[in-house]
Design a protein around this motif. Structure first.
Motif, PDB file in Angstrom:
ATOM      1  N   SER A  55      -6.568   6.588  -1.265  1.00 29.46           N
ATOM      2  CA  SER A  55      -5.248   6.379  -0.797  1.00 29.46           C
ATOM      3  C   SER A  55      -4.626   6.910  -2.391  1.00 29.46           C
ATOM      4  O   SER A  55      -3.122   7.837  -2.156  1.00 29.46           O
ATOM      5  CB  SER A  55      -4.868   5.144  -0.781  1.00 29.46           C
ATOM      6  OG  SER A  55      -5.408   5.220   0.669  1.00 29.46           O
ATOM      7  N   ARG A  59      -1.888   9.609  -2.581  1.00 27.21           N
ATOM      8  CA  ARG A  59      -0.070   9.811  -3.344  1.00 27.21           C
ATOM      9  C   ARG A  59       0.063  10.104  -4.763  1.00 27.21           C
ATOM     10  O   ARG A  59       1.092   9.988  -4.959  1.00 27.21           O
ATOM     11  CB  ARG A  59       0.380   8.164  -3.445  1.00 27.21           C
ATOM     12  CG  ARG A  59       0.197   7.740  -2.127  1.00 27.21           C
ATOM     13  CD  ARG A  59       0.038   6.176  -1.512  1.00 27.21           C
ATOM     14  NE  ARG A  59       1.733   6.543  -1.585  1.00 27.21           N
ATOM     15  CZ  ARG A  59       2.472   5.276  -0.915  1.00 27.21           C
ATOM     16  NH1 ARG A  59       1.958   4.644  -1.068  1.00 27.21           N
ATOM     17  NH2 ARG A  59       3.849   5.777  -1.070  1.00 27.21           N
ATOM     18  N   VAL A 423      -1.681   6.443   4.640  1.00 36.38           N
ATOM     19  CA  VAL A 423      -1.056   7.131   3.626  1.00 36.38           C
ATOM     20  C   VAL A 423       0.602   7.364   4.269  1.00 36.38           C
ATOM     21  O   VAL A 423       1.533   7.100   3.423  1.00 36.38           O
ATOM     22  CB  VAL A 423      -1.172   8.020   2.432  1.00 36.38           C
ATOM     23  CG1 VAL A 423      -0.603   8.586   1.961  1.00 36.38           C
ATOM     24  CG2 VAL A 423      -2.615   7.098   1.926  1.00 36.38           C
ATOM     25  N   THR A 426       1.779   3.839   5.755  1.00 35.51           N
ATOM     26  CA  THR A 426       2.489   3.717   4.142  1.00 35.51           C
ATOM     27  C   THR A 426       4.231   4.001   3.783  1.00 35.51           C
ATOM     28  O   THR A 426       4.875   2.940   3.778  1.00 35.51           O
ATOM     29  CB  THR A 426       1.456   3.469   3.399  1.00 35.51           C
ATOM     30  OG1 THR A 426       0.331   2.556   3.735  1.00 35.51           O
ATOM     31  CG2 THR A 426       2.146   2.311   2.676  1.00 35.51           C
ATOM     32  N   GLY A 443       3.673   0.016  -0.985  1.00 37.76           N
ATOM     33  CA  GLY A 443       2.620  -0.280   0.177  1.00 37.76           C
ATOM     34  C   GLY A 443       3.105  -1.799   0.819  1.00 37.76           C
ATOM     35  O   GLY A 443       4.501  -2.433   0.418  1.00 37.76           O
ATOM     36  N   SER A 449      -2.904  -0.211   0.853  1.00 36.83           N
ATOM     37  CA  SER A 449      -2.451   0.980   1.926  1.00 36.83           C
ATOM     38  C   SER A 449      -2.323  -0.154   3.476  1.00 36.83           C
ATOM     39  O   SER A 449      -3.193  -0.676   3.405  1.00 36.83           O
ATOM     40  CB  SER A 449      -3.116   1.862   1.561  1.00 36.83           C
ATOM     41  OG  SER A 449      -2.753   3.144   0.978  1.00 36.83           O
TER      42      SER A 449
END
Length: 487
Positions: A55, A59, A423, A426, A443, A449
């Motif tokens: 994750s 990001r 993601v 989130t 998050g 997440s």
């Protein structure tokens, strides 16, 4: 005297470790008896860590942030204490880490894409552990393996001093050790112009020695995964292990942990007449979509009722309130039609009918990977199952009152296009809770997440309660008054 003797016993008990180092290249698979429960638990806990690392990739987190999150996740699920920590069972910790790695090898060796993602996540986990290992313990680990490097002797170093200094500006050549390896083993250092190349050799300063180690780990794991893939067909007849491996690999494809233990509410029972307000302020997109469809059509199809019903059950809705909520929602039918067609299923989901199983709410992984919705269905994950145009429209109409704007869409849609649906969810959580102090990359807390709709809703409610308490304290300090929160 007694405490001294006890400490000595602890030292003796841990002095002969089966796993002598915290760092591990996972050369030898476990050959002991392992229960099915342990087989699955070790793998799931490790998968939770790797999923958060992946994750972080999605990001574009800088390494320092990724490292902080990985350390926190490791402490929760697969802690590994230093060898000097004699008050914990280090062998038990390292055994769990060892088993989990090899189970996930079995799950992720099946395709080139799975192998690539697994190697990248494992490589990062190894790097985090390498960077956080003590200098002495790291040195012991490096000395325990043959990395096929040649330490440059003093005579050769003096002869190349000028070239070494030019290749490593700012480095004190006289106090730095150098190691020779074939140039093909350090492509990252060559790309960054960090080493001297001469006659097919790369002269690596000690401060860049980790690059050799990381490259060796990566190549070793890639080779081992390919070998594992060739051996995998032998497991096809084991009907205990194959379903677990299928579930694990699906969880990795979904980008989330295989399971997430959603708490059954927060200890506070909710009523049927509270759900509309809760949906508007706290529900993730999948549940908002189901709620709005239920309000509009006064009906949901089977899988929609199942997904939404278990969600509001876990939120804290009792069976009596659930029956009341669904009866009010299905306003287009008679009591007799409702009782005959739907009441039994509601009671069944609470474990009061049929086999009386207490069904948990569905996780993001289950919503993403099972019971795929058709064109007329409302269940599923909007980030995966909506078209791009429909998703953009739905996001703006659903969350614009909570601060989401068209400027936020490219960031969300980039995650969707990359297949990182959790993601995207989130990121929506962060945007819609920015006024409650949630920052980008934070998050649902600690950088984690969203992995479960109830996790999203519970965290949202916690943030609102914290805000209310803060306002109450401020009002109490300045004078009496009622606190009104505007959603």
């Amino acid at each position: 005297m007694f405490s001294t003797r006890k400490a000595a016993v602890e030292v003796e008990r841990h002095s002969r470790l089966k796993y002598p180092h915290r760092l591990n290249f996972y050369d030898k698979p476990p050959v002991e008896d392992i229960t099915i429960e342990e087989f699955e638990t070790c793998a799931i806990d490790r998968l939770r860590v790797l999923a958060e690392i992946e994750s972080g990739f999605a990001r574009n987190r800088p390494y320092d942030e990724l490292k902080t999150i990985a350390i926190a996740q490791c402490e929760k699920y697969i802690p590994l204490n230093a060898t000097s920590a004699t008050t914990v069972n280090r062998d038990a910790q390292r055994r769990k880490d060892h088993i989990g790695h090899f189970v996930l090898r079995l799950a992720f060796c099946r395709s080139e894409e799975l192998r690539r993602r697994f190697v990248k996540a494992e490589m990062t986990l190894f790097r985090v552990r390498y960077d956080t290992d003590g200098n002495d313990e790291r040195k012991e680990f490096l000395n325990s393996r043959d990395f096929n490097w040649i330490q440059v002797n003093e005579k050769e170093k003096v002869g190349l001093a000028e070239e070494l200094a030019a290749a490593s500006p700012g480095l004190d050549i006289n106090t730095q050790d150098f190691y020779k390896v074939r140039w093909t083993r350090v492509p990252d250092l060559i790309e960054r112009r960090k080493v001297l190349l001469k006659a097919g050799w790369a002269y690596v300063p000690a401060r860049e020695q980790s690059s050799i180690v990381f490259q060796e780990f990566q190549v070793h794991l890639q080779n081992q995964l390919e070998k594992t893939a060739k051996s995998l067909p032998r497991l096809d007849e084991d009907n205990r292990i194959v379903p677990i491996l299928n579930n694990l690999s699906q969880g990795f494809l979904a980008g989330v942990p295989s399971e997430w233990g959603a708490p059954e509410g927060s200890g506070e029972e909710i009523r049927a007449d509270m759900i509309d307000d809760l949906a508007r302020k706290h529900f993730p997109m999948c549940m908002r979509n189901l709620h709005e469809n239920l309000k509009r059509d006064h009906h949901l199809k089977h899988f929609g009722r199942l997904q939404y019903g278990l969600f509001i059950k876990a939120l804290g809705l009792s069976i009596d309130e659930a029956v009341l909520f669904w009866r009010r929602s299905f306003s287009g039918m008679t009591d007799d039609q409702f009782n005959k067609g739907y009441k039994y299923n509601i009671r069944h989901s609470y474990g009061l009918e049929g086999k009386r199983a207490n069904y948990p709410a569905k996780s993001c992984q289950q919503i993403l990977m099972t019971d795929q919705p058709g064109s007329n269905d409302s269940h599923g994950c909007p980030y995966r199952h909506f078209s791009v145009d429909n998703l953009q429209t739905a996001l703006l109409s659903t969350y614009s009152s909570q601060g989401l704007t068209t400027a936020d869409l490219p960031d969300i849609l980039n995650s969707v296009k990359g297949g990182h649906y959790h993601v995207a969810c989130t990121r929506v959580f962060e945007i819609t809770h920015a006024n409650q102090g949630v920052k980008k990359m934070e998050g649902v807390g600690g950088g984690e997440s969203v992995t479960h709709p109830n996790q999203y809703a519970q965290r949202s409610r916690e943030l609102e309660k914290a805000m209310v308490e803060k306002v109450k304290k401020e009002v109490g300090a300045d004078g009496d008054g009622d606190v009104v929160m505007v959603g």
